[in-house]
Design an enzyme around this catalytic site. Sequence first.
Site, PDB file in Angstrom:
ATOM      1  N   GLY A  42       0.822  -1.067  -0.050  1.00  0.00           N
ATOM      2  CA  GLY A  42      -0.088   0.102  -0.049  1.00  0.00           C
ATOM      3  C   GLY A  42       0.902   1.246   0.080  1.00  0.00           C
ATOM      4  N   GLY A  44      -0.753   4.573   0.292  1.00  0.00           N
ATOM      5  CA  GLY A  44      -1.339   5.960   0.673  1.00  0.00           C
ATOM      6  C   GLY A  44      -0.540   6.656   1.596  1.00  0.00           C
ATOM      7  N   GLY A  47       1.166   3.785   3.916  1.00  0.00           N
ATOM      8  CA  GLY A  47       2.379   2.838   3.277  1.00  0.00           C
ATOM      9  C   GLY A  47       3.403   3.829   2.725  1.00  0.00           C
ATOM     10  N   SER A 286     -16.616  17.659   1.347  1.00  0.00           N
ATOM     11  CA  SER A 286     -15.798  17.766   2.476  1.00  0.00           C
ATOM     12  C   SER A 286     -16.441  18.236   3.821  1.00  0.00           C
ATOM     13  CB  SER A 286     -14.487  18.628   2.396  1.00  0.00           C
ATOM     14  OG  SER A 286     -13.981  18.955   3.352  1.00  0.00           O
ATOM     15  N   ARG A 339     -19.731  13.132  12.645  1.00  0.00           N
ATOM     16  CA  ARG A 339     -20.388  12.574  11.470  1.00  0.00           C
ATOM     17  C   ARG A 339     -21.441  11.593  11.724  1.00  0.00           C
ATOM     18  NH1 ARG A 339     -14.644  11.480   7.994  1.00  0.00           N
ATOM     19  NH2 ARG A 339     -14.384  13.549   7.693  1.00  0.00           N
ATOM     20  N   HIS A 410     -18.215   5.774   4.105  1.00  0.00           N
ATOM     21  CA  HIS A 410     -16.887   6.725   4.054  1.00  0.00           C
ATOM     22  C   HIS A 410     -15.719   5.837   4.335  1.00  0.00           C
ATOM     23  CE1 HIS A 410     -14.435   9.903   3.519  1.00  0.00           C
ATOM     24  NE2 HIS A 410     -14.177  10.200   4.710  1.00  0.00           N
ATOM     25  N   GLU A 434      -5.938   2.949   7.987  1.00  0.00           N
ATOM     26  CA  GLU A 434      -7.191   2.436   8.140  1.00  0.00           C
ATOM     27  C   GLU A 434      -7.360   0.931   8.136  1.00  0.00           C
ATOM     28  OE1 GLU A 434     -11.637   3.150   5.495  1.00  0.00           O
ATOM     29  OE2 GLU A 434      -9.567   3.919   4.888  1.00  0.00           O
ATOM     30  N   ARG A 444     -15.307   7.765  13.481  1.00  0.00           N
ATOM     31  CA  ARG A 444     -14.154   8.735  13.383  1.00  0.00           C
ATOM     32  C   ARG A 444     -14.492  10.149  13.189  1.00  0.00           C
ATOM     33  NH1 ARG A 444     -11.389  10.894   9.531  1.00  0.00           N
ATOM     34  NH2 ARG A 444     -12.563   9.713   7.737  1.00  0.00           N
ATOM     35  N   LEU A 450      -6.230  11.014   7.896  1.00  0.00           N
ATOM     36  CA  LEU A 450      -4.885  11.578   7.715  1.00  0.00           C
ATOM     37  C   LEU A 450      -3.898  11.702   8.688  1.00  0.00           C
ATOM     38  CD1 LEU A 450      -5.861  14.609   5.163  1.00  0.00           C
ATOM     39  CD2 LEU A 450      -5.545  12.166   4.720  1.00  0.00           C
TER      40      LEU A 450
END
Length: 647
Positions: A42, A44, A47, A286, A339, A410, A434, A444, A450
């Site tokens: 990975g 991202g 990774g 966002s 959220r 999400h 994740e 979350r 991030l």
Amino acid sequence: MSEKLNAKIPEGPLMEKWTRHKAAIRVVNPANKLKLDIIVVGTGLGGASAAASLGELGYNVKVFCISDSPRRAHSVAAQGGINAVKNYPNDNDSIYRLFHDTIKGGDYRSREANVYRLAEVSNLIIDQCVAQGVPFARDYGGLLDNRSFGGAQVSRTFYARGQTGQQLLLGAYASLNRAISKGQVKSYPRHEMLDLILIDGHANGIITRNLVTGEIERHSAHAVVIATGGYGNVFFLSTNAMNSNGSAVWQCYKKGAFFGNPGFEQIHPSCIPISGDQQSKLTLMSESLRNDGRVWVPKKKEDIEKLRNKQIKASQIPEEGRDYYLERRYPAFGNLVPRDVASRAAKERCDAGYGVNETGLAVFLDFSTAIQHLGKHVIEERYGNLFQMYEKIVDVNPYNEPMMIYPAIHYTMGGLWVDYNLQTTIPGLYAIGEANFSDHGGNRLGASALMQGLADGYFILPYTIGDYLAGKIQEKKTDTNHPAFEKAEKKINEKIAKLFAIKGIEPADYYHRLLGKIMWNYVGMSRNEAGLKKAIEDIRVLRDEFWKNVCVPGENNEFNQELEKALRVADFLEISELMAMDALNRKESCGGHFREEMQTEDGETKRDDQNFSYVSCWEHKDNDTHEMHKEPLNYEFVKLATRNYKD
């Protein structure tokens, strides 16, 4: 706690645990690092940052990416920002406040020690990224700017307009490229991990498929790091990139790594609503937009009918005819509730008949008040690219008319179970970002994904993996002709051959779409016992049909995206059942896991701390059965309380 679980949480005061732990664990000297190989799967934020950091430390690193470039990892899509506790706005932020907001936001279902460490290293991330040249927004005086996000009453989110993930990934990618150019990291783009290799119970390599040529390849290492993100695409329609999948995590689970809280996933409240049956994915707006955007629906049903029939526009509904329901229900946090809370509130209004589009599944996100008070130019500076994206997709100018949004899948809070070192129940196998379960509990907070990916990759794993590798210095490199590689490769080739041999009539997407509907209807925003049991039954029927009737055209020894999809959908058809089983077992509501049988009088989550204050840790058993173990969640430094965002 099961005897198979040892979280390795350090003793001592919360604020000293990480410092004490780093001082106590073993390290590898520079010369010995050259003898050790690490695989990172990975690229991202987790990774890429891990591979770059481990390479700079001197380890021999191989990094694998399913895309043509690490820059295309799904981290690039994150928009709103990244949390840290610099307290630049001087609004009384602190490490403890971020820690407490995260624990509370996750509805008290995350591990204290890991969450505090995440908050503790957050400031280091900002310093690292600024040094890399990440163009964070700055205020008038030139200092880094901050904005607010859901679940917090302070401004702690650093951002780069609406493209924070892209800019952070470019910073990590630059660091990764530096390590690649120096020969410290070897990159394998367009390679997908299909199996994990265990030798004497330890992770010693992986099997991959070259996605361009179809070649099955063997790669050995002294340790393996999984950084492949979440499994949210099990729902088919989600905000994830279409390439995102849970296959690497699932293969590790089937080899013995425990799966933590598989039923926990996050619903994001501000997604562009579904537009049709043939849609392939959803687009996120966002959470940062809720800083200046106000969420509302009309108060009168007659206005709803006029909107749906396009007799009036939203801007024509007067202020007294609008129900700003988040501000009404949660006055202390208003539009910046977490959220899961915002998502359920939107669903409640739409279920009551107040949805504002033709499907009845949308609410308004309105910027007219902010434009009136701040000016259009300010809103354009803050969110301009997001407004452009919305207008291109919906053909509505959000400066003139409010956006329409609705909740969508999400992020997945569940993932491979890891201890404090980020090591799974398989020695030598680590999971970061994740891909693990560790930091977010039942929900979350925005701008924390991030943060976790970069914290794990830059500032946690490079320390903790040394504790394991210090015992591997005398161990020779694993020969890829070892029987474990032979056995795994043979099994993969048999699975691929079986898929080609079915010669059915329906493509993999057909089954994926049907699975997504089952999951959204019964394992989505709200769950109940009958629905979860039906989901398990329906998934089993669908899985059986898939293996009888899927069509995989082409051949293996070529670029074949239909084969890629079929392999991933086969895994989703197994992951989904475990998700539903976990949700059925947890007879409480917490965070995004909302059991209809367990709710307060005003429709909020109702936890059962006496019986369910634990991480559900699932173990794969013979004959594809599953056994659940429990990691108790003991709160020494936080007082358990019912979440309150009203005052």
